[in-house]
Design an enzyme around this catalytic site. Structure first.
Site, mmCIF file in Angstrom:
data_model
loop_
_atom_site.group_PDB
_atom_site.id
_atom_site.type_symbol
_atom_site.label_atom_id
_atom_site.label_comp_id
_atom_site.label_asym_id
_atom_site.label_seq_id
_atom_site.Cartn_x
_atom_site.Cartn_y
_atom_site.Cartn_z
ATOM 1 N N SER A 163 0.926 -1.156 -0.091
ATOM 2 C CA SER A 163 -0.092 -0.111 0.076
ATOM 3 C C SER A 163 0.895 1.302 0.080
ATOM 4 C CB SER A 163 -0.852 0.076 1.358
ATOM 5 O OG SER A 163 -2.156 0.764 1.010
ATOM 6 N N ASP A 325 -8.143 -6.753 -4.951
ATOM 7 C CA ASP A 325 -7.791 -5.535 -4.181
ATOM 8 C C ASP A 325 -8.459 -4.422 -4.995
ATOM 9 O OD1 ASP A 325 -6.722 -3.059 -3.354
ATOM 10 O OD2 ASP A 325 -4.719 -3.637 -3.768
ATOM 11 N N HIS A 359 -7.387 -5.861 -0.660
ATOM 12 C CA HIS A 359 -6.276 -4.989 -0.348
ATOM 13 C C HIS A 359 -5.416 -5.627 0.726
ATOM 14 C CE1 HIS A 359 -3.521 -1.563 -0.548
ATOM 15 N NE2 HIS A 359 -3.899 -1.219 0.801
#
Lengths: 378, 378
Positions: A163, A325, A359
């Site tokens: 991320s 994701d 995610h």
């Protein structure tokens, strides 16, 4: 969640055990990319494993929005939760601490020990509050480089993170090509997409709309809890795939009906409410504003073709995407690797992990992910 | 947005012109599905076209969460905005007012003229606030049937609506099979999925966390504006597809930098902030709580196989899905039609419209959508 996803890769390993965070104080001004300067700053970090004689085995782990320096191990005996990437870090694990010297560091601008808006402004003796300079990924990465240098490292074996941590990996590859041998960005893109900006903006409005925010000048014991909890609840939804929410909660009702009007009626509601209320105990609302803004500003090429900014890259880059994701969808992950290849960086690989976890899959030690990371830094 | 999407179907048509909302007061107790009763209630509605002699040409249009009875036309000469489905409603339009008598009605529990939590509780002389009974889709539909009956209608030619309006269409088909000839649910599912519940819960927490909410007992001129605005901003993101957000805003920065710290930096932020702040002028926060809860509770089969509840259905049902709707994704729309077919309802059709517009596509009069609706009610 499939069995594959919940099994830790090496259940027989005992991990890194007890660890202690350390603080490094940099007594020199730090100039921020968008302007502003602070006279000194502290980075809180942890290390696992041993730096080898030629200082060539260091791996920097960059955390996501709400993460910190506590990557692995426990601070106290019997502590329930280990560091956020414990399953990936330790003897025999993906980041094998018998081979590598692993560094976790709380980002500049953070609230978990490194200098951020809640830290004391030496000019006033009070917290910086909103006098803390506006922040970018490049600022965070430059501070990380200062830490590496201070530890005597002039080249990192690898920079890895998911991320926002992946964004930092990309900045490392572009800004400091001679400083990093391998970069492994997980679940990230080369630019924050506008839907992700939109979600962050809702979170910021929730914080800033909370009267307790007081234009950022709130006392530490009376922060804008409601606003920050709402921001965190929303964040959580974006970290899970809809399939995962369906599997995990479905429409299951809470066991005990809430006595409050409009209290939680479904499990998914009480889960999110719990996530929101625990988050406010460990995270600073102003830091949330600064860090989400830094993520939103992230746009490696600034509108230019992405391959054009990749010219300086020397690292081998392994981009890892996760099929479900939807915050940084596989197409965006893949685009990073494609642009690297177009820029002539043949030592680039893209791996997409099939998963329902969304995610947050970068936090789950599936065998495939662990093996992909091993190969990426081998 | 493609040209197809922005072109109105019949630009040459002048629409229904000036319209007047009407109120119908029902002076009889209304018992709610989950318990509770109100001694009387009002429904605000509008009609377009003429009810024919045998009262067989009425079409009920059910609105979505934030919609109302004002489906078509304008309330004043020169008014900028027409009703929310104006492009679909009028002479020669999909709901052809030269053939059909079209009814729009604000839902029970709403805040646009029909009785809801902001209406006067005759027992106290003050608003109901949270003494208003908890609400379901079935309650809203039963109230709609009262209205139809009061207008002398014993069978509707069609019930049509998007999102929550589509859910109501499904309730009509199941609960009142002899009362409706055609049902056209757009962009909806037979149950609220847990991700949608989660988003609504974040919105509710934003409202209820706003100190101005005051446990629901806020004065009309000082409502929890911040919380409701945050809820609306979040809702808006879920109504747009990520592709649409990308096309419409991308990472374009605001023309004028905000003087506020953490003010809007990107167009998508100022768009959402604007949507939030205008919403609070026309919507009641408590009604938002009640109506989102009614949507979240919606689960036509309550966990049983969906086809089992469709046995009574007599209407022809045309389910319309939109390819980029991620709030009620096509698979969920399609599942409704599949279950109807499994229940032996051969007069069922599923149409999926290819579009980038996301959930809000049901508001855009593409030729394909207009033609699909025409066929569905022909």
């Amino acid at each position: 969640m499939t069995d594959n996803e919940i099994s830790t890769a090496e259940p027989e390993c005992s991990g890194v055990g007890l660890v202690q965070p350390k603080d490094l104080v940099f007594r020199a001004p730090f100039e921020f990319e968008l302007g502003g300067v602070i006279p000194s700053f502290t980075l809180r970090y942890e290390t696992y494993g041993t730096l080898n004689a030629d200082r060539s085995n260091a791996i920097l782990v960059c955390h996501a929005l709400s993460g910190d320096h506590h990557v692995a191990g426990r601070h106290e005996q019997g502590e329930r939760k280990a560091g956020w990437w414990d399953a990936f870090t330790g003897p025999g694990r993906a980041l094998d601490t018998e081979r590598y010297f692993v560094i976790g560091v709380n980002c500049l601008g953070g609230c978990r020990g490194s200098t951020g808006p809640g830290s004391e402004n030496p000019a006033t003796g009070a917290p910086y509050y909103l006098d803390f300079p506006q922040l970018t990924m490049r600022d965070m990465v430059r501070a990380q480089r200062e830490l590496a240098r201070a530890l005597g490292i002039t080249r990192l074996h690898a920079v890895i993170g998911g991320s926002m941590g992946g964004m930092q990996g990309l900045v490392w590859a572009v800004d400091y090509p001679d400083f990093v041998r391998n970069v492994v960005p997980l679940a990230c893109a080369a630019r924050q997409n506008p839907q992700a900006i939109a979600f962050n903006e809702v979170g910021r409005r929730a914080i800033m709309g909370d009267p307790r925010w007081r234009n950022g000048r709130y006392p530490a014991d009376d922060p804008p809890r409601n606003g920050l909890a709402v921001a965190r609840m929303l964040g959580h939804i974006t970290y899970l795939s809809p399939q995962r929410v369906e599997e995990k909660f479905g429409r299951t009702r809470t066991q005990v009906a809430s006595p409050e009007p409009f209290g939680a009626e479904f499990e998914v509601e009480s889960y999110l409410t719990h996530k929101g209320s625990t988050f406010v105990e460990r995270f600073d609302a102003n830091a949330y504003l600064y860090i989400t803004k830094a993520a939103d500003r992230f746009d490696l090429a600034g509108g230019a073709p992405l391959e054009s900014v990749f010219a300086p890259v020397k690292a081998r880059v392994t981009v890892i995407g996760f099929s479900s994701d939807w915050l940084y969808p596989p197409a965006e992950n893949h685009a990073v690797a494609d642009a690297l290849l177009r820029a002539g960086k043949q030592d680039t690989r893209y791996v997409e992990i099939e998963t329902n976890a969304g995610h947050d899959a970068f936090l789950l030690p599936s065998k495939e992910l662990v093996n992909t990371i091993r190969t990426a830094i081998a």
